[in-house]
Design a protein around this motif. Structure first.
Motif, PDB file in Angstrom:
ATOM      1  N   GLY A   1       0.843  -1.185   0.000  1.00 35.53           N
ATOM      2  CA  GLY A   1       0.000   0.000   0.000  1.00 35.53           C
ATOM      3  C   GLY A   1       0.879   1.236   0.000  1.00 35.53           C
ATOM      4  N   VAL A   2       0.352   2.322  -0.553  1.00 30.17           N
ATOM      5  CA  VAL A   2       1.111   3.574  -0.584  1.00 30.17           C
ATOM      6  C   VAL A   2       0.294   4.689   0.056  1.00 30.17           C
ATOM      7  CG1 VAL A   2       2.505   2.931  -2.580  1.00 30.17           C
ATOM      8  CG2 VAL A   2       0.354   4.117  -2.942  1.00 30.17           C
ATOM      9  N   PHE A   3       1.000   5.601   0.705  1.00 33.48           N
ATOM     10  CA  PHE A   3       0.350   6.729   1.361  1.00 33.48           C
ATOM     11  C   PHE A   3       1.303   7.909   1.382  1.00 33.48           C
ATOM     12  CE2 PHE A   3       2.763   4.627   4.652  1.00 33.48           C
ATOM     13  CZ  PHE A   3       3.255   5.668   5.446  1.00 33.48           C
ATOM     14  N   GLY A   4       0.754   9.103   1.505  1.00 29.85           N
ATOM     15  CA  GLY A   4       1.639  10.250   1.638  1.00 29.85           C
ATOM     16  C   GLY A   4       0.932  11.583   1.530  1.00 29.85           C
ATOM     17  N   SER A   5       1.697  12.574   1.887  1.00 28.73           N
ATOM     18  CA  SER A   5       1.259  13.956   1.812  1.00 28.73           C
ATOM     19  C   SER A   5       1.472  14.464   0.388  1.00 28.73           C
ATOM     20  CB  SER A   5       2.078  14.796   2.795  1.00 28.73           C
ATOM     21  OG  SER A   5       1.820  16.155   2.618  1.00 28.73           O
ATOM     22  N   CYS A   6       0.470  15.134  -0.141  1.00 24.16           N
ATOM     23  CA  CYS A   6       0.533  15.634  -1.510  1.00 24.16           C
ATOM     24  C   CYS A   6       0.183  17.119  -1.522  1.00 24.16           C
ATOM     25  CB  CYS A   6      -0.448  14.863  -2.390  1.00 24.16           C
ATOM     26  SG  CYS A   6      -0.204  13.072  -2.346  1.00 24.16           S
ATOM     27  N   ASP A   7       0.395  17.747  -2.647  1.00 20.61           N
ATOM     28  CA  ASP A   7       0.138  19.178  -2.769  1.00 20.61           C
ATOM     29  C   ASP A   7      -0.553  19.438  -4.100  1.00 20.61           C
ATOM     30  OD1 ASP A   7       0.211  21.968  -2.922  1.00 20.61           O
ATOM     31  OD2 ASP A   7       2.278  22.105  -2.205  1.00 20.61           O
ATOM     32  N   SER A   8      -1.772  19.925  -4.026  1.00 21.00           N
ATOM     33  CA  SER A   8      -2.551  20.165  -5.248  1.00 21.00           C
ATOM     34  C   SER A   8      -2.025  21.351  -6.054  1.00 21.00           C
ATOM     35  CB  SER A   8      -4.030  20.359  -4.916  1.00 21.00           C
ATOM     36  OG  SER A   8      -4.201  21.424  -4.018  1.00 21.00           O
ATOM     37  N   TYR A   9      -1.016  22.036  -5.549  1.00 19.11           N
ATOM     38  CA  TYR A   9      -0.391  23.127  -6.292  1.00 19.11           C
ATOM     39  C   TYR A   9       0.246  22.599  -7.585  1.00 19.11           C
ATOM     40  CZ  TYR A   9       3.225  26.491  -7.588  1.00 19.11           C
ATOM     41  OH  TYR A   9       4.027  27.351  -8.287  1.00 19.11           O
ATOM     42  N   TYR A  10       0.759  21.368  -7.518  1.00 19.09           N
ATOM     43  CA  TYR A  10       1.458  20.791  -8.668  1.00 19.09           C
ATOM     44  C   TYR A  10       0.473  20.222  -9.686  1.00 19.09           C
ATOM     45  CZ  TYR A  10       5.548  21.421  -5.792  1.00 19.09           C
ATOM     46  OH  TYR A  10       6.531  21.980  -5.029  1.00 19.09           O
ATOM     47  N   ASP A  11       0.933  20.097 -10.926  1.00 18.40           N
ATOM     48  CA  ASP A  11       0.089  19.601 -12.012  1.00 18.40           C
ATOM     49  C   ASP A  11      -0.374  18.163 -11.783  1.00 18.40           C
ATOM     50  OD1 ASP A  11       0.289  22.000 -13.369  1.00 18.40           O
ATOM     51  OD2 ASP A  11       1.991  21.342 -14.584  1.00 18.40           O
ATOM     52  N   ILE A  12       0.487  17.344 -11.182  1.00 21.69           N
ATOM     53  CA  ILE A  12       0.151  15.947 -10.901  1.00 21.69           C
ATOM     54  C   ILE A  12       0.044  15.804  -9.390  1.00 21.69           C
ATOM     55  CG2 ILE A  12       0.851  13.544 -11.165  1.00 21.69           C
ATOM     56  CD1 ILE A  12       2.562  14.462 -13.563  1.00 21.69           C
TER      57      ILE A  12
ATOM     58  N   PHE B   1      -2.586  -2.495  -2.989  1.00 20.56           N
ATOM     59  CA  PHE B   1      -3.827  -2.123  -2.324  1.00 20.56           C
ATOM     60  C   PHE B   1      -4.528  -1.045  -3.135  1.00 20.56           C
ATOM     61  CE2 PHE B   1      -6.061   0.115   1.262  1.00 20.56           C
ATOM     62  CZ  PHE B   1      -6.970  -0.893   1.513  1.00 20.56           C
ATOM     63  N   GLU B   2      -5.810  -1.222  -3.306  1.00 20.03           N
ATOM     64  CA  GLU B   2      -6.577  -0.370  -4.225  1.00 20.03           C
ATOM     65  C   GLU B   2      -6.466   1.119  -3.906  1.00 20.03           C
ATOM     66  OE1 GLU B   2     -11.137   0.118  -5.830  1.00 20.03           O
ATOM     67  OE2 GLU B   2     -10.615  -1.640  -4.649  1.00 20.03           O
ATOM     68  N   GLU B   3      -6.637   1.493  -2.644  1.00 22.28           N
ATOM     69  CA  GLU B   3      -6.587   2.924  -2.313  1.00 22.28           C
ATOM     70  C   GLU B   3      -5.148   3.403  -2.196  1.00 22.28           C
ATOM     71  OE1 GLU B   3      -7.966   6.238   0.998  1.00 22.28           O
ATOM     72  OE2 GLU B   3      -8.382   4.140   1.397  1.00 22.28           O
ATOM     73  N   LYS B   4      -4.862   4.467  -2.888  1.00 20.41           N
ATOM     74  CA  LYS B   4      -3.601   5.174  -2.684  1.00 20.41           C
ATOM     75  C   LYS B   4      -3.962   6.361  -1.793  1.00 20.41           C
ATOM     76  CE  LYS B   4      -1.902   3.808  -7.195  1.00 20.41           C
ATOM     77  NZ  LYS B   4      -3.096   3.053  -7.603  1.00 20.41           N
ATOM     78  N   LEU B   5      -3.508   6.328  -0.553  1.00 21.86           N
ATOM     79  CA  LEU B   5      -3.914   7.328   0.436  1.00 21.86           C
ATOM     80  C   LEU B   5      -3.132   8.619   0.229  1.00 21.86           C
ATOM     81  CD1 LEU B   5      -5.557   8.153   2.891  1.00 21.86           C
ATOM     82  CD2 LEU B   5      -3.794   7.087   4.321  1.00 21.86           C
ATOM     83  N   LYS B   6      -3.806   9.594  -0.349  1.00 16.59           N
ATOM     84  CA  LYS B   6      -3.199  10.888  -0.643  1.00 16.59           C
ATOM     85  C   LYS B   6      -3.902  11.955   0.194  1.00 16.59           C
ATOM     86  CE  LYS B   6      -2.114   9.591  -5.411  1.00 16.59           C
ATOM     87  NZ  LYS B   6      -2.226   9.969  -6.834  1.00 16.59           N
ATOM     88  N   ILE B   7      -3.125  12.606   1.058  1.00 14.10           N
ATOM     89  CA  ILE B   7      -3.646  13.642   1.948  1.00 14.10           C
ATOM     90  C   ILE B   7      -3.060  14.980   1.524  1.00 14.10           C
ATOM     91  CG2 ILE B   7      -3.723  14.474   4.330  1.00 14.10           C
ATOM     92  CD1 ILE B   7      -5.336  11.899   3.969  1.00 14.10           C
ATOM     93  N   GLU B   8      -3.918  15.979   1.435  1.00 12.10           N
ATOM     94  CA  GLU B   8      -3.476  17.330   1.067  1.00 12.10           C
ATOM     95  C   GLU B   8      -2.674  17.947   2.213  1.00 12.10           C
ATOM     96  OE1 GLU B   8      -3.189  20.857  -1.288  1.00 12.10           O
ATOM     97  OE2 GLU B   8      -3.737  18.811  -1.820  1.00 12.10           O
ATOM     98  N   LEU B   9      -1.379  18.127   1.967  1.00 18.09           N
ATOM     99  CA  LEU B   9      -0.458  18.771   2.897  1.00 18.09           C
ATOM    100  C   LEU B   9      -0.501  18.127   4.282  1.00 18.09           C
ATOM    101  CD1 LEU B   9      -0.975  22.437   1.635  1.00 18.09           C
ATOM    102  CD2 LEU B   9       0.853  20.844   1.023  1.00 18.09           C
TER     103      LEU B   9
END
Length: 148
Positions: A86-97, A117-125
């Motif tokens: 499974g993958v998870f992490g903090s992301c930033d919608s500022y970027y194109d991807i 694992f189906e869900e890739k857990l991406k949390i904004e900042l």
């Protein structure tokens, strides 16, 4: 009791908060090993010793962080058949991807025959209390998938 590896890279501390919330939530009922890409030696061949692998990474721009690159390359040497990743992490919608590092790691795991694992857990900042609950639900669902 499943044996779980949680490995992560965190630039600002947000992915670390996510990793800690996952570990705290599952550590009493499972054998959990935690490593960071920054400070712990991680041999990709060790992945075979775990039932489940949770890989956390921050994402910025359009690639994986430099701390994760060597591990990503070393995964080429490991057959992950029968392993759940499974993958998870903090992301930033500022970027194109949004969250490209997580997608890259999931693709690599899939190429190495892991079940991703189906869900890739991406949390904004930085995760807020609702995001922490999401991390815990993510961990619960991940563990249910291992038991299947």
């Amino acid at each position: 009791m499943a044996r779980i590896l949680v490995i992560y890279a965190s630039l600002t501390g947000s992915t670390e908060i996510m990793a800690e919330s996952i570990v705290e939530h599952i550590k009493d009922d499972h054998d959990v090993v935690v490593k960071t890409f920054d400070f712990d030696p991680i041999d990709a061949k060790e992945l075979k010793n775990f039932d489940g692998i949770l890989i956390g990474s921050y994402s910025w721009d359009d690639d994986i962080p430099f701390e994760v690159e060597g591990f990503h390359d070393d995964m080429d040497e490991v057959d992950l058949t029968g392993k759940l990743v499974g993958v998870f992490g903090s992301c930033d919608s500022y970027y194109d991807i949004y969250g490209p590092a997580l997608d890259t790691m999931a693709i690599k795991a899939e190429k190495q025959n892991a079940t991703v694992f189906e869900e890739k857990l991406k949390i904004e900042l930085e995760p807020d209390p609702d995001d922490i609950k999401h991390c815990q639900r993510f961990a619960d669902e991940f563990l249910k998938e291992i038991k299947k």
